[in-house]
Every structure is written in structure tokens, then in C-alpha cells.
Design a protein around this motif. Structure first.
Motif, PDB file in Angstrom:
ATOM      1  N   PHE A  43       0.849  -1.187   0.000  1.00 11.94           N
ATOM      2  CA  PHE A  43       0.000   0.000   0.000  1.00 11.94           C
ATOM      3  C   PHE A  43       0.885   1.237   0.000  1.00 11.94           C
ATOM      4  O   PHE A  43       1.570   1.531   0.977  1.00 11.94           O
ATOM      5  N   THR A  44       0.894   1.937  -1.125  1.00 12.01           N
ATOM      6  CA  THR A  44       1.723   3.128  -1.288  1.00 12.01           C
ATOM      7  C   THR A  44       1.147   3.953  -2.447  1.00 12.01           C
ATOM      8  O   THR A  44       0.042   3.680  -2.913  1.00 12.01           O
ATOM      9  N   LEU A  45       1.896   4.919  -2.931  1.00 11.78           N
ATOM     10  CA  LEU A  45       1.438   5.758  -4.042  1.00 11.78           C
ATOM     11  C   LEU A  45       1.033   4.882  -5.224  1.00 11.78           C
ATOM     12  O   LEU A  45       1.748   3.953  -5.586  1.00 11.78           O
ATOM     13  N   SER A  46      -0.117   5.165  -5.798  1.00 10.08           N
ATOM     14  CA  SER A  46      -0.706   4.476  -6.957  1.00 10.08           C
ATOM     15  C   SER A  46      -1.373   3.150  -6.626  1.00 10.08           C
ATOM     16  O   SER A  46      -1.960   2.536  -7.515  1.00 10.08           O
ATOM     17  N   SER A  47      -1.305   2.704  -5.375  1.00 13.42           N
ATOM     18  CA  SER A  47      -2.020   1.481  -4.996  1.00 13.42           C
ATOM     19  C   SER A  47      -3.518   1.714  -5.127  1.00 13.42           C
ATOM     20  O   SER A  47      -4.011   2.829  -4.960  1.00 13.42           O
ATOM     21  N   ARG A  48      -4.214   0.616  -5.411  1.00 10.62           N
ATOM     22  CA  ARG A  48      -5.678   0.655  -5.459  1.00 10.62           C
ATOM     23  C   ARG A  48      -6.230  -0.296  -4.407  1.00 10.62           C
ATOM     24  O   ARG A  48      -5.611  -1.312  -4.092  1.00 10.62           O
ATOM     25  N   ALA A  49      -7.403   0.055  -3.892  1.00  7.95           N
ATOM     26  CA  ALA A  49      -8.073  -0.795  -2.909  1.00  7.95           C
ATOM     27  C   ALA A  49      -9.576  -0.752  -3.167  1.00  7.95           C
ATOM     28  O   ALA A  49     -10.128   0.293  -3.514  1.00  7.95           O
ATOM     29  N   ARG A  50     -10.203  -1.903  -3.007  1.00 10.47           N
ATOM     30  CA  ARG A  50     -11.662  -1.979  -3.124  1.00 10.47           C
ATOM     31  C   ARG A  50     -12.234  -1.863  -1.714  1.00 10.47           C
ATOM     32  O   ARG A  50     -11.905  -2.661  -0.830  1.00 10.47           O
ATOM     33  N   VAL A  51     -13.081  -0.858  -1.513  1.00 14.09           N
ATOM     34  CA  VAL A  51     -13.655  -0.567  -0.198  1.00 14.09           C
ATOM     35  C   VAL A  51     -15.159  -0.810  -0.259  1.00 14.09           C
ATOM     36  O   VAL A  51     -15.850  -0.278  -1.131  1.00 14.09           O
ATOM     37  N   SER A  52     -15.645  -1.612   0.687  1.00 15.15           N
ATOM     38  CA  SER A  52     -17.083  -1.856   0.817  1.00 15.15           C
ATOM     39  C   SER A  52     -17.568  -1.222   2.113  1.00 15.15           C
ATOM     40  O   SER A  52     -16.938  -1.373   3.163  1.00 15.15           O
ATOM     41  N   GLN A  53     -18.688  -0.494   2.002  1.00  9.55           N
ATOM     42  CA  GLN A  53     -19.281   0.185   3.145  1.00  9.55           C
ATOM     43  C   GLN A  53     -20.781  -0.084   3.172  1.00  9.55           C
ATOM     44  O   GLN A  53     -21.409  -0.201   2.105  1.00  9.55           O
ATOM     45  N   PRO A  54     -21.364  -0.157   4.355  1.00 12.73           N
ATOM     46  CA  PRO A  54     -22.810  -0.347   4.435  1.00 12.73           C
ATOM     47  C   PRO A  54     -23.555   0.796   3.728  1.00 12.73           C
ATOM     48  O   PRO A  54     -23.138   1.952   3.803  1.00 12.73           O
ATOM     49  N   LYS A  55     -24.595   0.453   3.018  1.00  9.78           N
ATOM     50  CA  LYS A  55     -25.493   1.410   2.354  1.00  9.78           C
ATOM     51  C   LYS A  55     -24.869   2.133   1.171  1.00  9.78           C
ATOM     52  O   LYS A  55     -25.492   3.035   0.603  1.00  9.78           O
TER      53      LYS A  55
END
Length: 140
Positions: A43-55
Motif C-alpha cells: 500500500f503506497t502511491l498508486s495502490s488501489r483498494a476496493r472498499v465496501s461500506q454499508p449502504k
């Protein structure tokens, strides 16, 4: 929409930074995040992450600024709106920190998205700040 919250955390900057950048463990700190999957490690510059949040629909966030032990910003894009979230560690003279979380939405659909999700987004950012505070202070 622009929302900003700052919390004082009675913990060392390194402790707070290590928790903050460990985004896959954020669901342990706050109920506003269901899951985070880093798509590009480390996890650093240009990294991508898929984030799931309620609603809210799952979103892919890309790190657009990263300064180890100090700050990172990531952005999520969807048609008509770009959402940016900044996470800043502000060292204090006594060895503790203040953490500033900022959420900004821009684009032609930003006003509409703000009307639909602004209150929820502000609540989630506040939950994240308070969760980081609690987790950081219990880690020391």
C-alpha cells in the motif's frame, strides 16, 4: 461537498500511522467499513483498494498522494463525481498527534451525490476518526 474532522489522539505518531495505513484492518476500527481489499501491494502511491461500506456501493480507491508516516490521499471516481479522502497525521509537541480526515467531492454530479449521501458520508468519516482514536489509544 467538503467535510473535515480533526481528532486528538493520545498515541505516538508511528502507532497512529501504522494503524492508518493498514487499510485492510479498518473494519476492525469502525462499523462504517465492511471490507477493504488492497489490489496493488504494498500500500503506497498508486495502490488501489476496493472498499465496501454499508449502504454504499463498493468503490475502488487509488492512492494519489503518499508521504510515509505523515499522510495519504486516495480518490474514487464514478460517473460525474470524484471523491477524494485525505488522511493527515499532525504531530504535537507532547509526542501525540492530531489526525485530520478530509472528504471532498467534485464534478457535475457532486451536488446531487451530496444531497443523497452527504449526511451518511459525514457520519462515516466521523466514525472512522473516532475508531482510529480508540484503536490507537488502546494500542499504547
Amino acid at each position: 461537498m467538503h467535510f473535515e474532522i480533526t481528532v486528538d489522539i493520545d498515541a505516538a505518531p508511528e502507532t497512529v500511522w501504522n494503524l492508518l495505513k493498514d487499510v485492510e484492518r479498518w473494519p476492525e476500527m469502525t462499523e462504517s467499513i465492511t471490507s477493504v481489499e488492497i489490489l496493488d501491494k504494498p500500500f503506497t502511491l498508486s495502490s488501489r483498494a476496493r472498499v465496501s461500506q454499508p449502504k454504499l456501493p463498493a468503490a475502488v480507491w487509488k492512492v494519489t498522494a503518499f508521504d510515509e508516516n505523515k499522510t495519504f490521499t486516495w480518490e474514487s471516481r464514478s460517473p460525474g463525481v470524484t471523491t477524494a479522502a485525505a488522511h493527515d497525521i499532525l504531530p504535537k509537541p507532547d509526542g501525540t498527534v492530531a489526525v485530520r480526515l478530509t472528504l471532498t467531492q467534485k464534478g457535475p454530479l457532486a451536488p446531487v451525490i451530496s444531497l443523497l449521501t452527504g449526511r451518511l458520508s459525514r457520519r462515516y468519516v466521523t466514525m472512522e476518526a473516532n475508531g482510529l482514536k480508540t484503536k490507537s489509544e488502546s494500542a499504547t
